[in-house]
Design a protein around this motif. Structure first.
Motif, PDB file in Angstrom:
ATOM      1  N   VAL A 145       0.845  -1.202   0.000  1.00 42.70           N
ATOM      2  CA  VAL A 145       0.000   0.000   0.000  1.00 42.70           C
ATOM      3  C   VAL A 145       0.877   1.247   0.000  1.00 42.70           C
ATOM      4  O   VAL A 145       0.639   2.203  -0.754  1.00 42.70           O
ATOM      5  CB  VAL A 145      -0.955  -0.001   1.208  1.00 42.70           C
ATOM      6  N   ALA A 146       1.912   1.251   0.842  1.00 39.54           N
ATOM      7  CA  ALA A 146       2.833   2.394   0.875  1.00 39.54           C
ATOM      8  C   ALA A 146       3.552   2.537  -0.461  1.00 39.54           C
ATOM      9  O   ALA A 146       3.706   3.650  -0.983  1.00 39.54           O
ATOM     10  CB  ALA A 146       3.837   2.216   2.012  1.00 39.54           C
ATOM     11  N   GLU A 147       3.993   1.419  -1.028  1.00 33.64           N
ATOM     12  CA  GLU A 147       4.705   1.435  -2.311  1.00 33.64           C
ATOM     13  C   GLU A 147       3.811   1.943  -3.434  1.00 33.64           C
ATOM     14  O   GLU A 147       4.247   2.689  -4.314  1.00 33.64           O
ATOM     15  CB  GLU A 147       5.199   0.023  -2.633  1.00 33.64           C
ATOM     16  N   ALA A 148       2.544   1.551  -3.419  1.00 32.33           N
ATOM     17  CA  ALA A 148       1.632   1.870  -4.524  1.00 32.33           C
ATOM     18  C   ALA A 148       1.149   3.305  -4.504  1.00 32.33           C
ATOM     19  O   ALA A 148       0.995   3.928  -5.567  1.00 32.33           O
ATOM     20  CB  ALA A 148       0.438   0.916  -4.488  1.00 32.33           C
ATOM     21  N   PHE A 149       0.902   3.861  -3.302  1.00 34.83           N
ATOM     22  CA  PHE A 149       0.124   5.094  -3.255  1.00 34.83           C
ATOM     23  C   PHE A 149       0.770   6.269  -2.520  1.00 34.83           C
ATOM     24  O   PHE A 149       0.264   7.400  -2.611  1.00 34.83           O
ATOM     25  CB  PHE A 149      -1.237   4.814  -2.595  1.00 34.83           C
ATOM     26  N   LEU A 150       1.832   6.067  -1.774  1.00 36.44           N
ATOM     27  CA  LEU A 150       2.350   7.144  -0.934  1.00 36.44           C
ATOM     28  C   LEU A 150       3.720   7.612  -1.408  1.00 36.44           C
ATOM     29  O   LEU A 150       4.584   6.812  -1.759  1.00 36.44           O
ATOM     30  CB  LEU A 150       2.444   6.685   0.522  1.00 36.44           C
ATOM     31  N   ASP A 151       3.884   8.917  -1.387  1.00 34.59           N
ATOM     32  CA  ASP A 151       5.153   9.547  -1.757  1.00 34.59           C
ATOM     33  C   ASP A 151       5.575  10.423  -0.590  1.00 34.59           C
ATOM     34  O   ASP A 151       5.080  11.536  -0.415  1.00 34.59           O
ATOM     35  CB  ASP A 151       4.986  10.378  -3.030  1.00 34.59           C
ATOM     36  N   ALA A 152       6.461   9.894   0.243  1.00 34.17           N
ATOM     37  CA  ALA A 152       6.872  10.615   1.448  1.00 34.17           C
ATOM     38  C   ALA A 152       8.385  10.589   1.563  1.00 34.17           C
ATOM     39  O   ALA A 152       9.035   9.597   1.233  1.00 34.17           O
ATOM     40  CB  ALA A 152       6.244   9.983   2.687  1.00 34.17           C
ATOM     41  N   ASP A 153       8.946  11.688   2.036  1.00 37.53           N
ATOM     42  CA  ASP A 153      10.380  11.759   2.251  1.00 37.53           C
ATOM     43  C   ASP A 153      10.774  10.887   3.446  1.00 37.53           C
ATOM     44  O   ASP A 153       9.978  10.649   4.358  1.00 37.53           O
ATOM     45  CB  ASP A 153      10.813  13.202   2.508  1.00 37.53           C
ATOM     46  N   GLY A 154      12.006  10.457   3.440  1.00 39.10           N
ATOM     47  CA  GLY A 154      12.500   9.704   4.578  1.00 39.10           C
ATOM     48  C   GLY A 154      13.406   8.567   4.156  1.00 39.10           C
ATOM     49  O   GLY A 154      13.684   8.365   2.977  1.00 39.10           O
ATOM     50  N   GLU A 155      13.859   7.825   5.152  1.00 43.54           N
ATOM     51  CA  GLU A 155      14.735   6.688   4.905  1.00 43.54           C
ATOM     52  C   GLU A 155      13.975   5.572   4.188  1.00 43.54           C
ATOM     53  O   GLU A 155      12.787   5.378   4.427  1.00 43.54           O
ATOM     54  CB  GLU A 155      15.288   6.154   6.225  1.00 43.54           C
ATOM     55  N   PRO A 156      14.651   4.837   3.295  1.00 43.09           N
ATOM     56  CA  PRO A 156      13.985   3.723   2.606  1.00 43.09           C
ATOM     57  C   PRO A 156      13.518   2.662   3.606  1.00 43.09           C
ATOM     58  O   PRO A 156      14.190   2.395   4.610  1.00 43.09           O
ATOM     59  CB  PRO A 156      15.084   3.170   1.693  1.00 43.09           C
ATOM     60  N   ALA A 157      12.372   2.082   3.329  1.00 40.32           N
ATOM     61  CA  ALA A 157      11.854   1.016   4.177  1.00 40.32           C
ATOM     62  C   ALA A 157      12.448  -0.320   3.739  1.00 40.32           C
ATOM     63  O   ALA A 157      12.476  -0.616   2.545  1.00 40.32           O
ATOM     64  CB  ALA A 157      10.337   0.964   4.101  1.00 40.32           C
ATOM     65  N   PRO A 158      12.925  -1.145   4.647  1.00 44.86           N
ATOM     66  CA  PRO A 158      13.515  -2.443   4.274  1.00 44.86           C
ATOM     67  C   PRO A 158      12.508  -3.312   3.524  1.00 44.86           C
ATOM     68  O   PRO A 158      11.323  -3.339   3.868  1.00 44.86           O
ATOM     69  CB  PRO A 158      13.883  -3.063   5.627  1.00 44.86           C
ATOM     70  N   GLY A 159      12.976  -3.989   2.488  1.00 40.32           N
ATOM     71  CA  GLY A 159      12.135  -4.943   1.776  1.00 40.32           C
ATOM     72  C   GLY A 159      11.186  -4.348   0.761  1.00 40.32           C
ATOM     73  O   GLY A 159      10.342  -5.052   0.214  1.00 40.32           O
ATOM     74  N   THR A 160      11.316  -3.040   0.495  1.00 39.60           N
ATOM     75  CA  THR A 160      10.458  -2.401  -0.506  1.00 39.60           C
ATOM     76  C   THR A 160      11.334  -1.770  -1.588  1.00 39.60           C
ATOM     77  O   THR A 160      12.465  -1.355  -1.314  1.00 39.60           O
ATOM     78  CB  THR A 160       9.576  -1.309   0.122  1.00 39.60           C
ATOM     79  N   PRO A 161      10.818  -1.661  -2.819  1.00 38.65           N
ATOM     80  CA  PRO A 161      11.617  -1.053  -3.891  1.00 38.65           C
ATOM     81  C   PRO A 161      11.875   0.433  -3.680  1.00 38.65           C
ATOM     82  O   PRO A 161      13.015   0.897  -3.775  1.00 38.65           O
ATOM     83  CB  PRO A 161      10.773  -1.299  -5.143  1.00 38.65           C
ATOM     84  N   THR A 162      10.795   1.212  -3.371  1.00 41.37           N
ATOM     85  CA  THR A 162      10.968   2.664  -3.260  1.00 41.37           C
ATOM     86  C   THR A 162      10.277   3.278  -2.050  1.00 41.37           C
ATOM     87  O   THR A 162      10.500   4.447  -1.756  1.00 41.37           O
ATOM     88  CB  THR A 162      10.432   3.363  -4.525  1.00 41.37           C
TER      89      THR A 162
END
Length: 642
Positions: free
Chosen positions: A175-192
Motif C-alpha cells: 500500500v505504501a509502495e503503490a500510493f504514498l510519496d513521502a520523504d525519509g529513509e527507505p523502508a527495508p524490503g520495498t523497492p521505493t
C-alpha cells in the motif's frame, strides 16, 4: 476487473523469490485495480472475502471442494486424489483437473473479481438442510467457467489459504509502495517506499483493523488522509500484546526502561512527571504497574450509548454469549462512548475459585441456553485499560492517564469495600508494598461461596487487581499472592507507555511460573492406529517465526485428549487439510493448542532445532490466532532457562 487478471498476479506473487519483488508485484496489482475492486483485491489476495473481524465462515471443507472439482470437470475422483497428494495442494490439483476436463461447457461466462467475490461471500449465508449441496453447486459453477489458472486460485480462496506469500506486512508495504510519496529513509524490503510511508499505513491499520479502508484512503487522500482515520466503536481494534519476561526482576527493569532509555514522560492527569535516565541501575519504583494476569478470555468492550459489543482477542463478537457483562457495562459505564480492555474470567459459584480457561471457554462457543451456562459459570470482567472515553481516543496517551480515565469512565465498587490487594494503589496513596496481610487479601479476592458475580456486593465489572510496587520484594509478594489465588501470574506495565494495537511490546511483559505451557500451532497430522484409526491422533506442533510469518515444528503430540476431544479436534483439522499422503496430512496452520511438557530438548529432527519431551494436550486455544502462538525465540529462551 476480470478474475483472470487477479489470478495472473497471484501466479507472479507465488513465483516471487524476494521480498522486494513480492511488494512490487502486489503494489502493481493495487494500482491496477479501480475504486470498486481495490477493497476486494486487498482481501482476496490473501484468500479472504472480508476483514478478519467480520468473522465470515464459508463452511467449505476440502472434501466439499474436491466434490465440486469432480462435478465441474468430470475427472475421475481417484485420479484427482492422486494429483492432490502428489502436488500437495488442492488448488494445484484443481488446475490440473480443469486442464484435463473431458466436459465441455456450452456457454461459459467470463469471471470477474466482483462476481467471484459475491458468490464466494454468499456461501457463508447458506444455512440449514441442503446448504452443503448448495455450496458444492456454487463452487462447481465457478470452476466450470474457470480456466486452469483461475481454478488454482478459486479453490485456494474457497479454502481460505492462498499460498502466495502475502501477509499483513506485505499488504502494508505494498500500500505504501503503490500510493504514498513521502520523504525519509527507505523502508527495508520495498523497492521505493520510505519508512514514514510504511509507518503511516501501519498506524492507520492499527486503528481501523481494515486494509480495505486503509488502501482506499492511501490512494485517494495520501498520508494526511491516513492520519485522520480513527477508532470506530463496533469495529474491534487489535489488542496490544505482552512479551514474556525473562524473570520478574529482569521484567521490572526492562519495562521501566522501555524502548527509549532517554524518554521523558509528559505530565499525566495525576500531575506526576517521570523522567527516565540512561542509568541502567536507576530505580523503577513509581514507573511500573504490577497487575494480576488472569486465566480467562481477553475481551474488548465497546459502548456507544445503549449499543454494546464484546470482542475477543481473535476479534470474535461474543456479545450474545455474555449478557450479564453487557448489562453491567450499560449500568456502570458513566460516559456515552467508551472502549475498554479487560479479561473475562469464569468463577465457580460455590467455591468462588477461578475456573480454568478450558472450562470457561465453553461460554465462547455456546449458542443455545446461554443463560443456563452463565448461571453455571458466571463471568467477571476485570478491566485494565481505557482506549476511548467519550470523544477522545487514547491510544497515544500514557498508561497512567488511561488508567485515570478508566476509573472515571466506569463506576467500580468503592475501593474501601474491596480487598486490599485490589485497591487502587496509585503512587502517593501508599508505597505499594504487599504485606503478608495483603497477600491474604489478594488470595481472598475470589468470590465468596454465598454470592455470584452480578449482585451489588460482587459486581460483574471490576478493576483488575494491581499495585505500584516500591521494590522487588513487594512485586514478588504480589506475584505469589496472584498465583496462590489461582491466577496465571502478573503483568508488569510501563506507566508511561502508549497503547500499540497488535504489537508485542517490551513496555508490557507477563511473568508466569517457569515451564509454563506453550501455545503451538498444528502444522500436520497422522491418523492413529487401532480403535482411533479414524482420528488424527498424532499432531505435529509448530512455533511461530514472525520474521518469516511461518511455523517451525517443535515436536509431535499424541497424548492428553479424551476420545470426545480428539473427535472434535479431528473434525476441525480435516477442514484444514491441504494435501494427503496415505495417512499423513498437511494442514493450514490455523488451530492453536495449549500444550504442557516435561522439558525442551535440542533436536536436529525438527526445523526449529528443538523438541518437546513428553508433550501433553491441555486444550484448544480458540481465543488465539496462529500468529499469537509462542515463538521459536520463546522456545529457545525456555530451553536456555532449564
Amino acid at each position: 476487473m476480470e478474475y483472470a487478471t487477479l489470478a495472473e498476479y497471484c501466479r507472479r506473487l507465488e513465483a516471487a523469490d524476494a521480498d522486494e519483488t513480492l511488494v512490487e508485484t502486489l503494489a502493481e496489482l493495487f494500482r491496477t485495480a479501480d475504486a470498486d475492486h481495490l477493497p476486494l483485491v486487498v482481501t482476496m489476495v490473501r484468500g479472504k472475502v472480508a476483514p478478519r473481524w467480520e468473522q465470515v465462515e464459508l463452511g467449505v471443507s476440502s472434501s466439499l471442494t474436491r466434490e465440486a472439482i469432480v462435478r465441474a470437470t468430470g475427472v475421475d475422483g481417484d485420479a484427482l486424489e492422486t494429483e492432490w497428494r502428489d502436488r500437495g495442494d488442492l488448488g494445484a490439483a484443481a488446475e490440473w483437473a480443469v486442464g484435463e476436463s473431458p466436459q465441455t461447457t456450452l456457454v461459459s461466462e467470463t469471471l470477474t473479481v466482483a462476481g467471484v467475490h459475491e458468490q464466494i461471500r454468499a456461501l457463508a449465508d447458506l444455512k440449514g438442510a441442503g446448504s452443503e449441496s448448495k455450496r458444492v453447486e456454487t463452487v462447481a459453477g465457478l470452476l466450470a467457467d474457470a480456466d486452469p489458472e483461475e481454478a488454482r486460485y478459486l479453490v485456494r480462496t474457497v479454502l481460505g489459504y492462498m499460498r502466495v506469500g502475502v501477509g499483513d506486512g506485505t499488504i502494508r508495504d505494498a500500500v505504501a509502495e503503490a500510493f504514498l510519496d513521502a520523504d525519509g529513509e527507505p523502508a527495508p524490503g520495498t523497492p521505493t517506499a520510505t519508512q514514514p510511508a510504511v509507518d503511516a499505513v501501519e498506524a492507520a491499520f492499527q486503528v481501523t483493523n481494515d486494509y480495505r479502508e486503509v488502501a482506499a484512503t492511501a490512494r485517494d487522500r495520501g498520508i494526511d488522509g491516513l492520519r485522520e482515520l480513527d477508532v470506530r466503536l463496533g469495529r474491534p481494534v487489535e489488542s496490544m500484546l505482552a512479551q514474556k519476561a525473562e524473570g520478574l526482576a529482569a521484567g521490572l527493569a526492562n519495562v521501566a526502561r522501555g524502548d527509549d532509555r532517554t524518554a521523558t514522560v509528559s505530565e499525566g492527569r495525576t500531575g506526576t512527571e517521570v523522567s527516565e535516565s540512561t542509568d541502567e541501575t536507576s530505580p523503577w519504583a513509581g514507573r511500573v504497574l504490577a497487575e494480576v494476569k488472569y486465566d480467562g478470555v481477553r475481551v474488548q468492550a465497546h459502548v456507544d450509548g445503549d449499543d454494546v459489543w464484546l470482542f475477543t482477542r481473535r476479534l470474535v463478537d461474543v456479545t450474545e454469549q455474555f449478557p450479564e457483562v453487557v448489562a453491567a457495562l450499560r449500568g456502570r459505564v458513566t460516559t456515552d462512548r467508551a472502549l475498554l480492555d479487560g479479561e473475562l474470567v469464569g468463577y465457580d459459584p460455590e467455591s468462588g475459585a477461578p475456573v480454568p480457561f478450558q472450562e470457561f471457554s465453553r461460554r465462547i462457543r455456546q449458542e443455545e441456553d446461554v443463560a443456563g451456562l452463565a448461571a453455571e459459570i458466571p463471568a467477571v470482567c476485570h478491566l485494565f485499560d481505557c482506549l476511548v472515553a467519550d470523544e477522545e481516543t487514547l491510544l497515544d496517551a500514557p498508561l497512567r492517564e488511561r488508567l485515570d480515565l478508566l476509573d472515571e469512565t466506569v463506576a467500580f465498587p468503592d475501593p474501601t469495600d474491596e480487598p486490599v490487594g485490589t485497591r487502587d494503589l496509585a503512587p502517593g496513596d501508599r508505597d505499594g508494598r504487599v504485606t503478608p496481610d495483603d497477600e491474604a487479601a489478594v488470595s481472598d479476592e475470589t468470590l465468596p461461596s454465598d454470592a455470584a458475580p452480578g449482585d451489588d456486593e460482587h459486581p460483574t465489572l471490576r478493576r483488575a487487581a494491581w499495585c505500584v510496587p516500591s521494590d522487588e520484594a513487594a512485586a514478588r509478594s504480589f506475584y505469589r499472592a496472584a498465583v496462590e489465588a489461582g491466577h496465571e501470574g502478573v503483568m508488569v506495565k510501563n506507566l508511561a507507555a502508549s497503547y500499540q494495537p497488535g504489537r508485542r511490546v517490551g513496555q508490557m511483559l507477563k511473568h508466569k511460573p517457569v515451564m509454563e505451557p506453550l501455545d503451538l500451532v498444528v502444522t500436520r497430522a497422522t491418523y492413529s492406529e487401532g480403535r482411533r484409526s479414524e482420528l488424527l491422533g498424532r499432531l505435529f506442533l509448530g512455533a511461530y517465526d514472525p520474521d518469516a510469518e511461518s511455523f517451525h515444528e517443535v515436536g509431535r503430540l499424541s497424548t492428553g485428549y479424551t476420545d470426545e476431544e480428539l473427535e472434535r479436534l479431528t473434525e476441525r483439522l480435516e477442514e484444514l487439510v491441504v494435501s494427503r499422503d496415505g495417512r499423513d496430512v498437511d494442514l493450514q496452520p490455523e488451530v492453536v493448542l495449549e500444550v504442557e511438557y516435561e522439558e525442551i530438548q535440542s533436536s536436529p529432527e525438527y526445523a526449529s532445532g528443538y523438541a518437546l519431551r513428553f508433550p501433553r494436550f491441555l486444550g484448544v486455544r480458540g481465543d488465539l490466532d496462529p500468529s499469537d502462538a509462542d515463538t521459536v525465540a520463546r522456545v529457545e529462551s525456555l530451553y536456555d532457562e532449564q
